[in-house]
Design a protein around this motif. Structure first.
Motif, mmCIF file in Angstrom:
data_model
loop_
_atom_site.group_PDB
_atom_site.id
_atom_site.type_symbol
_atom_site.label_atom_id
_atom_site.label_comp_id
_atom_site.label_asym_id
_atom_site.label_seq_id
_atom_site.Cartn_x
_atom_site.Cartn_y
_atom_site.Cartn_z
ATOM 1 N N ILE A 291 0.850 -1.193 0.000
ATOM 2 C CA ILE A 291 0.000 0.000 0.000
ATOM 3 C C ILE A 291 0.883 1.238 0.000
ATOM 4 O O ILE A 291 0.591 2.231 -0.654
ATOM 5 N N ALA A 292 1.999 1.155 0.718
ATOM 6 C CA ALA A 292 2.940 2.283 0.742
ATOM 7 C C ALA A 292 3.598 2.485 -0.609
ATOM 8 O O ALA A 292 3.918 3.602 -0.999
ATOM 9 N N ALA A 293 3.798 1.394 -1.338
ATOM 10 C CA ALA A 293 4.545 1.469 -2.593
ATOM 11 C C ALA A 293 3.823 2.291 -3.661
ATOM 12 O O ALA A 293 4.469 2.956 -4.463
ATOM 13 N N PHE A 294 2.490 2.252 -3.653
ATOM 14 C CA PHE A 294 1.758 3.000 -4.684
ATOM 15 C C PHE A 294 2.015 4.505 -4.619
ATOM 16 O O PHE A 294 2.463 5.090 -5.605
ATOM 17 N N PRO A 295 1.772 5.146 -3.462
ATOM 18 C CA PRO A 295 2.148 6.571 -3.420
ATOM 19 C C PRO A 295 3.653 6.789 -3.548
ATOM 20 O O PRO A 295 4.085 7.770 -4.160
ATOM 21 N N LYS A 296 4.435 5.861 -3.022
ATOM 22 C CA LYS A 296 5.886 6.025 -3.037
ATOM 23 C C LYS A 296 6.414 6.185 -4.458
ATOM 24 O O LYS A 296 7.297 6.982 -4.713
ATOM 25 N N MET A 297 5.863 5.429 -5.400
ATOM 26 C CA MET A 297 6.428 5.517 -6.738
ATOM 27 C C MET A 297 6.030 6.813 -7.441
ATOM 28 O O MET A 297 6.650 7.186 -8.429
ATOM 29 N N LEU A 298 5.038 7.507 -6.912
ATOM 30 C CA LEU A 298 4.669 8.787 -7.510
ATOM 31 C C LEU A 298 5.331 9.963 -6.796
ATOM 32 O O LEU A 298 5.272 11.091 -7.269
ATOM 33 N N GLY A 560 2.034 -6.982 -5.599
ATOM 34 C CA GLY A 560 3.466 -6.837 -5.837
ATOM 35 C C GLY A 560 3.792 -6.792 -7.311
ATOM 36 O O GLY A 560 4.602 -5.969 -7.754
ATOM 37 N N VAL A 561 3.136 -7.660 -8.087
ATOM 38 C CA VAL A 561 3.387 -7.678 -9.529
ATOM 39 C C VAL A 561 2.919 -6.367 -10.166
ATOM 40 O O VAL A 561 3.617 -5.784 -11.002
ATOM 41 N N ILE A 562 1.767 -5.872 -9.723
ATOM 42 C CA ILE A 562 1.273 -4.595 -10.258
ATOM 43 C C ILE A 562 2.268 -3.475 -9.948
ATOM 44 O O ILE A 562 2.648 -2.692 -10.820
ATOM 45 N N VAL A 563 2.717 -3.425 -8.686
ATOM 46 C CA VAL A 563 3.661 -2.384 -8.266
ATOM 47 C C VAL A 563 4.930 -2.432 -9.116
ATOM 48 O O VAL A 563 5.389 -1.412 -9.634
ATOM 49 N N LEU A 564 5.484 -3.626 -9.282
ATOM 50 C CA LEU A 564 6.720 -3.753 -10.057
ATOM 51 C C LEU A 564 6.495 -3.391 -11.523
ATOM 52 O O LEU A 564 7.342 -2.755 -12.149
ATOM 53 N N GLY A 565 5.334 -3.767 -12.048
ATOM 54 C CA GLY A 565 5.009 -3.456 -13.443
ATOM 55 C C GLY A 565 4.954 -1.957 -13.669
ATOM 56 O O GLY A 565 5.567 -1.431 -14.604
ATOM 57 N N VAL A 566 4.247 -1.259 -12.796
ATOM 58 C CA VAL A 566 4.121 0.193 -12.951
ATOM 59 C C VAL A 566 5.490 0.858 -12.792
ATOM 60 O O VAL A 566 5.841 1.789 -13.519
#
Lengths: 575, 66
Positions: A291-298, A560-566
């Motif tokens: 959940i943290a990774a989504f905002p983190k990548m932006l 996890g796969v979605i996060v890595l893909g984006v």
């Protein structure tokens, strides 16, 4: 240009005061919920995933993130995003999918306690003590950076700023414990996002949009002797260390930053892992880093982009946008304050300024809550038990936790005054992480995935890795630096293009020495834990958590796969 | 069980939103030259108010359900 001065109006102070009333109010309301030590240190393991997730992200949003990342954005351009898209995100996914089952499943109350369950008391002790020292330093650095900034921008007294910020953090943690820190971290997450989004919007609009920005970044690069696209391409110019401003080549970057430092930080640093460990279920704990990774990548758009815009404006205005430091180079740390002063009218300025202040304070609070837990459970309780004293009441540990909070704050204040002499906060933090964290990830990797790893192997490997880091630091120096705190205090044998490259390579050396030593010593020593004792602690001996019972968007592997893909797409887009 | 965090988040941002909207209405328009001519207090205030109210709504909905 002079240093920017912000003049806050009544409305800005009103926003600042309302924010701190909410912060203290949350602590006050939570006070009634703190009935025992497990509420104080572990929030009774009752926090939902979205809260732990945002807190996980926010706990790291201290001094190094907002000011430091904007400074790096100006100094290095979009390459700074490697801290996110190569560093943080893969490590967060790894933590969620592979490591969280053992942290959460073992019921350990802290990262050092996991080491005790997996290895032995001495490994825990080593980690607990080094970690405790590190949290105090990090907390002190946050405090110092905040006070210095307020002194500079508003003319407030340094000592007064230290006192007020330390007191606010002290009060809300003292009252509500970890839950209070976590709740306030989430509050602060929204402050940062909602306070800085309009700033980035206005700045980007003013510079003329992304395409114009890229054009304006060309002279920034060429005037420093780099290829035109260096500030707007993240990967094109990492072929050799001399062709980019970070002074790092791709291998040192991917291995040092991406693998060793980032995995070391995100997967083993109790400060962030603690947030996931108190989630209300195994599933929530595993989703926390995701959940943290989504905002983190932006986040690069929020913290790095302003730096890039500022340096472009600085260049095209003939050096009149950012203030200059003593040596004539732009004072990169002033990026965010300059933008705030330039674009925000009274009202929104209060919001942006409060967001900035909040980020320093939550960075400090995160360290203090990690410190009080490690002190109470891993140091104090262990010493008591090994001295053979009778187990005291739970209230005793709760009181000790509150006492440790006070002590942690006082030590942080001491560290803040100490930090006054260091200039680049980011580089110093990296150095500390290099000594302590870089070897640690090798210990966890071997410990979690190889049941043959022994307590002696882990301990001596960890010690060897840390010493290896120190030794390397004594032999390496960046070009142009003087031997001493910056390295080379034994003899500057290895000269790197930049301090950052030196740090990345130090991490690689520390990790490799720890990994090798742990491996060899484990083979030479007897196992100190049976298979039975290692159930729940080692991958091959633990039943996989059943994730398939949940809807797809709650499954860690899918997320996890979605996060890595984006993240991959982002890397390619800004190649 | 702890209280729902959406409640203070909603309250705080509704309050911030309301303050900025009111201030945006009555403040001297000349100061918006720095924000490129946008009355950014009004615009962003409306957004914050919307965000705050949404959080409050979710908090009350969550309370009803449990």
């Amino acid at each position: 240009m002079q240093h920017p001065t912000l003049s806050l109006g009544t409305i800005d102070y009103a926003i600042l005061i309302i924010y701190f009333l909410f912060v203290l109010g949350i602590g006050w309301v939570l006070k009634r919920k703190v009935k025992g030590s497990s509420d104080f240190f572990m929030s009774g393991r009752s926090i939902p995933a979205w809260v732990t997730g945002l807190a996980f992200l926010s706990a790291n949003l201290g001094a190094q993130e907002v000011i430091g990342m904007a400074a790096s954005g100006a100094k290095y351009g979009i390459m700074t995003s490697h801290f996110y898209w190569v560093g943080a995100i893969p490590a967060m996914v790894f933590l969620a999918i592979f490591m969280m089952p053992f942290y959460y499943g073992s019921r350990a109350r802290s990262v050092p306690e996991y080491l005790k369950l997996r290895f032995d008391e001495k490994t825990r002790g080593f980690n607990a003590i080094s970690f405790a020292v590190m949290t105090v330093f990090s907390s002190g650095i946050s405090l110092h950076a905040l006070a210095r900034l307020l002194e500079l921008l508003l003319g407030w007294d340094y000592n007064f700023c230290i006192f007020v910020s330390a007191t606010i953090v002290l009060v809300y943690i003292f009252l509500g414990g970890l839950t209070s820190a976590i709740y306030n971290e989430v509050l602060q997450f929204f402050m940062i996002v909602l306070g800085f989004t309009p700033l980035v919007y206005l700045a980007l609009k003013d510079v003329g949009g992304w395409e114009v920005l890229k054009q304006k970044l060309i002279p920034v690069a060429t005037s420093q002797g780099f290829a035109p696209g260096t500030w707007s391409n993240s990967w094109v110019h990492v072929g050799s260390a001399s062709s980019n401003p970070m002074g790092v080549e791709w291998f040192g970057m991917v291995m040092g930053l991406g693998f060793v430092l980032s995995f070391g930080y995100w997967c083993t640093d109790f400060l962030v892992v603690q947030r996931a460990m108190v989630a209300n279920s195994m599933s929530a704990a595993r989703r926390t880093p995701l959940i943290a990774a989504f905002p983190k990548m932006l986040f690069p758009a929020l913290v790095i982009l302003p730096g890039m815009i500022a340096i472009a404006m600085h260049q095209s205005s003939g050096g009149h946008f950012l203030p200059l430091s003593a040596d004539g180079s732009p004072d990169y740390n002033m990026t965010i304050p300059v933008l705030l002063a330039r674009y925000f009218p009274a009202g929104l300025l209060g919001l942006g300024f409060t967001a900035l202040m909040a980020s320093f304070m939550s960075g400090m609070a995160g360290n203090v809550t990690a410190f009080n837990t490690v002190w109470t459970y891993d140091i104090y309780q262990t010493l008591r038990r090994s001295a053979g004293k009778a187990e005291p009441s739970d209230g005793h540990y709760l009181a000790m936790g509150r006492f440790a909070t006070v002590a942690g704050i006082i030590l942080s204040i001491g560290a803040a005054y100490l930090a006054r002499q260091f200039n680049n906060i980011m580089d110093m933090l990296q150095l500390v992480f290099g000594f302590v964290n870089a070897p640690l990830f090798a210990t966890f990797l071997l410990g979690m995935f190889w049941k043959r790893t022994t307590g002696n192997g882990a301990f001596w490997g960890l010690l060897g890795g840390t010493l290896g880091a120190a030794l390397f630091h004594g032999l390496a120096l960046s070009a142009g630096a003087h031997p001493g705190i910056k390295g080379g205090w034994i003899a500057p044998e290895f000269i790197f293009h930049s301090e950052m490259a030196q740090n990345f390579w130090m991490a690689i050396v520390a990790w490799t020495s720890c990994f090798t030593l742990t491996f060899v010593i484990s083979l030479l020593t007897k196992r100190n834990k049976t298979d039975q004792e290692l159930v729940g602690l080692v991958y091959s001996l633990t039943e996989r958590p059943k994730a398939d019972v949940e809807v797809w968007y709650k499954r860690p592997v899918v997320l996890g796969v979605i996060v890595l893909g984006v993240t991959l797409i982002l890397n390619i887009l800004f190649w | 069980m702890n209280f729902d965090l959406r409640l203070p988040i909603g309250l705080m941002f509704s309050l911030f939103g309301a303050i900025l909207v009111i201030y945006g209405f009555f403040s001297d328009k000349a100061q918006y030259a720095r924000s490129l001519g946008y009355n950014i207090n009004l615009d962003w205030g409306i957004f914050l108010l919307g965000f705050g109210v949404l959080m409050l709504f979710l908090a009350f909905k969550g309370r009803k359900e449990s």
